[in-house]
Design an enzyme around this catalytic site. Structure first.
Site, mmCIF file in Angstrom:
data_model
loop_
_atom_site.group_PDB
_atom_site.id
_atom_site.type_symbol
_atom_site.label_atom_id
_atom_site.label_comp_id
_atom_site.label_asym_id
_atom_site.label_seq_id
_atom_site.Cartn_x
_atom_site.Cartn_y
_atom_site.Cartn_z
ATOM 1 C CG HIS A 76 -4.282 -4.663 -0.559
ATOM 2 N ND1 HIS A 76 -4.574 -4.630 -1.901
ATOM 3 C CD2 HIS A 76 -4.330 -5.974 -0.195
ATOM 4 C CE1 HIS A 76 -4.771 -5.866 -2.341
ATOM 5 N NE2 HIS A 76 -4.636 -6.692 -1.324
ATOM 6 C CB ALA A 77 -7.150 -4.407 4.399
#
Length: 112
Positions: A76-77
């Site tokens: 996600h990052a």
């Protein structure tokens, strides 16, 4: 080589990626008002934030342990960072189009 704190790096990626995107959209808002000087300042801020995120991203890539699968939050990052990069490039193109629009409007006004 020291063990990386992946939780901290993940948060930094999300933070700087999000900051980069936010500054880029603020730049677009300014450009839509033909405030191009402020837009350029904000694009520079977006670029600086992206560079910070990219430094953390590079750490992860260089220190990735063989066989270690990234967790959902790291993915996600990473997505935040890559999306920021794509959006910054697109916003730069939109701002260039707004420059041309302003120029054309000035030419039309001069003819009137």
């Amino acid at each position: 080589m020291t063990k990386l704190n992946y939780e901290e790096i993940t948060m930094q990626l999300i933070l700087h990626g999000g900051n980069a995107r936010g500054a880029a959209y603020e730049a677009l808002d300014e450009a839509e008002e033909y405030n191009f000087e402020k837009a350029e300042e904000l694009l520079e801020e977006a670029h600086e934030e992206f560079v910070q995120a990219h430094k953390y991203q590079t750490q992860v890539v260089q220190n990735q342990e063989e066989g270690v699968v990234p967790n959902f939050f790291m993915i996600h990052a990473q997505d935040h960072v890559m999306t920021a990069q794509a959006e910054i490039q697109l916003i730069k193109r939109l701002i260039n189009q707004l420059h041309m629009t302003e120029s054309l409007e000035k030419r039309i006004e001069a003819l009137e």
